[in-house]
Motif scaffolding. Structure first.
Motif, PDB file in Angstrom:
ATOM      1  N   THR A  55      28.921  40.289  56.007  1.00 60.63           N
ATOM      2  CA  THR A  55      27.711  40.810  56.176  1.00 60.63           C
ATOM      3  C   THR A  55      27.693  41.606  57.616  1.00 60.63           C
ATOM      4  O   THR A  55      27.099  42.480  57.551  1.00 60.63           O
ATOM      5  CB  THR A  55      26.527  39.761  55.797  1.00 60.63           C
ATOM      6  OG1 THR A  55      26.551  39.281  54.546  1.00 60.63           O
ATOM      7  CG2 THR A  55      24.839  40.331  56.028  1.00 60.63           C
ATOM      8  N   VAL A  94      20.466  44.360  53.870  1.00 60.10           N
ATOM      9  CA  VAL A  94      20.316  44.039  52.342  1.00 60.10           C
ATOM     10  C   VAL A  94      21.609  44.669  51.676  1.00 60.10           C
ATOM     11  O   VAL A  94      22.157  43.720  50.833  1.00 60.10           O
ATOM     12  CB  VAL A  94      19.062  44.759  51.860  1.00 60.10           C
ATOM     13  CG1 VAL A  94      18.947  44.707  50.241  1.00 60.10           C
ATOM     14  CG2 VAL A  94      17.749  44.123  52.493  1.00 60.10           C
ATOM     15  N   ARG A  95      22.015  45.716  51.843  1.00 62.35           N
ATOM     16  CA  ARG A  95      23.076  46.418  51.161  1.00 62.35           C
ATOM     17  C   ARG A  95      24.241  45.510  51.424  1.00 62.35           C
ATOM     18  O   ARG A  95      25.094  45.193  50.673  1.00 62.35           O
ATOM     19  CB  ARG A  95      23.428  47.600  51.522  1.00 62.35           C
ATOM     20  CG  ARG A  95      24.489  48.521  50.700  1.00 62.35           C
ATOM     21  CD  ARG A  95      24.464  49.889  51.225  1.00 62.35           C
ATOM     22  NE  ARG A  95      25.348  50.591  50.587  1.00 62.35           N
ATOM     23  CZ  ARG A  95      26.801  50.408  50.664  1.00 62.35           C
ATOM     24  NH1 ARG A  95      27.565  49.907  51.343  1.00 62.35           N
ATOM     25  NH2 ARG A  95      27.502  51.406  49.967  1.00 62.35           N
ATOM     26  N   SER A 118      24.523  42.332  52.519  1.00 60.06           N
ATOM     27  CA  SER A 118      24.440  40.905  52.023  1.00 60.06           C
ATOM     28  C   SER A 118      24.432  40.621  50.636  1.00 60.06           C
ATOM     29  O   SER A 118      25.196  39.648  50.029  1.00 60.06           O
ATOM     30  CB  SER A 118      23.168  40.219  52.465  1.00 60.06           C
ATOM     31  OG  SER A 118      22.045  41.192  51.932  1.00 60.06           O
ATOM     32  N   LEU A 119      24.071  41.876  49.831  1.00 58.64           N
ATOM     33  CA  LEU A 119      24.289  41.615  48.268  1.00 58.64           C
ATOM     34  C   LEU A 119      25.711  41.848  48.070  1.00 58.64           C
ATOM     35  O   LEU A 119      26.191  41.174  47.002  1.00 58.64           O
ATOM     36  CB  LEU A 119      23.486  42.888  47.589  1.00 58.64           C
ATOM     37  CG  LEU A 119      21.856  42.679  47.707  1.00 58.64           C
ATOM     38  CD1 LEU A 119      21.406  44.131  47.153  1.00 58.64           C
ATOM     39  CD2 LEU A 119      21.508  41.558  46.765  1.00 58.64           C
ATOM     40  N   LEU A 120      26.544  42.703  48.653  1.00 58.86           N
ATOM     41  CA  LEU A 120      27.913  42.634  48.518  1.00 58.86           C
ATOM     42  C   LEU A 120      28.699  41.212  48.622  1.00 58.86           C
ATOM     43  O   LEU A 120      29.572  40.969  48.005  1.00 58.86           O
ATOM     44  CB  LEU A 120      28.633  43.843  49.244  1.00 58.86           C
ATOM     45  CG  LEU A 120      28.319  45.180  49.010  1.00 58.86           C
ATOM     46  CD1 LEU A 120      28.807  46.207  49.902  1.00 58.86           C
ATOM     47  CD2 LEU A 120      28.830  45.616  47.532  1.00 58.86           C
ATOM     48  N   LEU A 123      27.454  38.434  48.685  1.00 57.95           N
ATOM     49  CA  LEU A 123      26.466  37.247  48.051  1.00 57.95           C
ATOM     50  C   LEU A 123      27.812  36.388  47.069  1.00 57.95           C
ATOM     51  O   LEU A 123      27.327  35.123  47.072  1.00 57.95           O
ATOM     52  CB  LEU A 123      25.468  37.848  47.257  1.00 57.95           C
ATOM     53  CG  LEU A 123      24.377  36.685  46.620  1.00 57.95           C
ATOM     54  CD1 LEU A 123      23.944  35.851  47.881  1.00 57.95           C
ATOM     55  CD2 LEU A 123      23.366  37.377  45.743  1.00 57.95           C
ATOM     56  N   MET A 171      27.136  39.623  39.022  1.00 62.22           N
ATOM     57  CA  MET A 171      26.674  40.049  40.292  1.00 62.22           C
ATOM     58  C   MET A 171      27.794  41.360  40.739  1.00 62.22           C
ATOM     59  O   MET A 171      27.485  42.230  41.400  1.00 62.22           O
ATOM     60  CB  MET A 171      26.678  39.160  41.451  1.00 62.22           C
ATOM     61  CG  MET A 171      25.370  38.244  41.557  1.00 62.22           C
ATOM     62  SD  MET A 171      25.270  37.225  42.863  1.00 62.22           S
ATOM     63  CE  MET A 171      26.830  36.184  42.669  1.00 62.22           C
ATOM     64  N   THR A 225      27.107  45.229  41.539  1.00 64.04           N
ATOM     65  CA  THR A 225      26.996  45.880  42.746  1.00 64.04           C
ATOM     66  C   THR A 225      28.392  46.635  42.748  1.00 64.04           C
ATOM     67  O   THR A 225      28.276  47.838  43.445  1.00 64.04           O
ATOM     68  CB  THR A 225      27.365  44.738  43.868  1.00 64.04           C
ATOM     69  OG1 THR A 225      28.476  43.705  43.527  1.00 64.04           O
ATOM     70  CG2 THR A 225      26.436  43.810  43.895  1.00 64.04           C
ATOM     71  N   HIS A 258      23.355  47.297  44.845  1.00 67.07           N
ATOM     72  CA  HIS A 258      23.204  47.568  46.339  1.00 67.07           C
ATOM     73  C   HIS A 258      22.834  48.697  46.822  1.00 67.07           C
ATOM     74  O   HIS A 258      21.934  48.951  48.095  1.00 67.07           O
ATOM     75  CB  HIS A 258      24.591  46.901  47.114  1.00 67.07           C
ATOM     76  CG  HIS A 258      25.828  47.880  46.562  1.00 67.07           C
ATOM     77  ND1 HIS A 258      26.095  47.982  45.520  1.00 67.07           N
ATOM     78  CD2 HIS A 258      26.426  48.404  47.577  1.00 67.07           C
ATOM     79  CE1 HIS A 258      27.231  48.583  45.750  1.00 67.07           C
ATOM     80  NE2 HIS A 258      27.437  49.088  46.962  1.00 67.07           N
ATOM     81  N   ILE A 261      19.201  49.588  45.951  1.00 69.61           N
ATOM     82  CA  ILE A 261      18.044  49.120  46.606  1.00 69.61           C
ATOM     83  C   ILE A 261      18.010  49.459  48.184  1.00 69.61           C
ATOM     84  O   ILE A 261      16.826  49.684  48.509  1.00 69.61           O
ATOM     85  CB  ILE A 261      18.203  47.361  46.867  1.00 69.61           C
ATOM     86  CG1 ILE A 261      18.236  46.803  45.368  1.00 69.61           C
ATOM     87  CG2 ILE A 261      17.565  46.560  47.588  1.00 69.61           C
ATOM     88  CD1 ILE A 261      18.514  45.544  45.113  1.00 69.61           C
TER      89      ILE A 261
END
Length: 237
Positions: free
Chosen positions: A125, A167-168, A170-172, A174, A197, A201, A216, A219
């Motif tokens: 991240t 945010v982008r 961290s979603l990747l 996760l 997920m 993503t 991602h 968002i």
């Protein structure tokens, strides 16, 4: 009786003493097209002439899905080595503290995967957020000629808000938080969760139109552009 002094000559000839100079004759719209023929005249009336209009803006096509996957794999491998080493160091330090405090080394085999999951998530991240905020691309994207841009740019480069990049990224990253559960529990629920997920993503960009966005990207309000070949206009999708 003396004759009156001659009138000022507006053709550029010598001017009689006591008369103001004639006004400068300019072609219509000249100041909006470029600089004057006399550089010193740029300071007349207290301001410089505007710059000539810029050329057409460089626009780029959307990156292909396979190219994005290749760049992502490159970044994952790049982050994997420091994550493995750092997790090992933290695990050994934790074992040392536990042994000194109560002489117990119970649960050592469980700590390394937990530390690895958390450290990999944090490192990835942070790495992607920093790289995108600074250069609009990670090392993997740079190698493949890709850059992240705002979707509102319609094919042009531009800055993205830092919060959106966090945010982008961290979603990747996760799925890395579930690495421990995947390795040691083998529960179908965790495998299903990680697959969902990954599809949202990464895989979603393969069929999403018109902007080829993963969840991602949607968002964060971003797209991935192929900056190797600039276009005169955005290509049809």
């Amino acid at each position: 009786m003396n004759a009156p002094p001659p009138h000022p000559d507006h053709t550029g000839g010598p001017q009689p003493e006591g008369y103001p100079p004639p006004p400068r004759q300019e072609a219509h719209g000249y100041a909006h097209r470029g600089a004057p023929d006399d550089p010193a005249a740029a300071t007349v009336h207290g301001g410089a002439y505007p710059e000539p209009p810029a050329g057409p803006e460089r626009l780029y096509p959307l990156a292909g899905w396979r190219t994005r996957v290749t760049a992502r794999l490159f970044d994952l491998v790049l982050v994997a080595l420091p994550a493995l080493l750092l997790a090992l160091f933290v695990t050994l330090a934790w074992v040392g503290v536990q042994e000194v405090s109560d002489g117990s080394t119970q649960g050592i085999q469980d700590r390394y995967p937990i530390f690895l999951s958390v450290i990999w998530f944090v490192l990835y991240t942070g790495y992607e957020t920093f790289a995108l905020s600074r250069w609009h691309q990670t090392l993997g994207k740079r190698r493949l000629g890709l850059k992240v841009a705002p979707v509102a740019g319609t094919g042009s480069l531009g800055s993205v808000r830092l919060a959106a990049l966090v945010v982008r990224s961290s979603l990747l990253a996760l799925p890395f938080l579930f690495l421990y559960l995947l390795i040691f529990t083998f529960g179908w629920f965790w495998w299903l969760l990680v697959i969902v997920m990954a599809v949202l993503t990464g895989g979603m960009a393969a069929w999403n139109r018109p902007n080829r966005q993963g969840m991602h990207d949607k968002i964060a309000g971003t797209v991935v552009l192929d900056v190797a070949e600039p276009q005169a206009h955005r290509p049809p999708l």
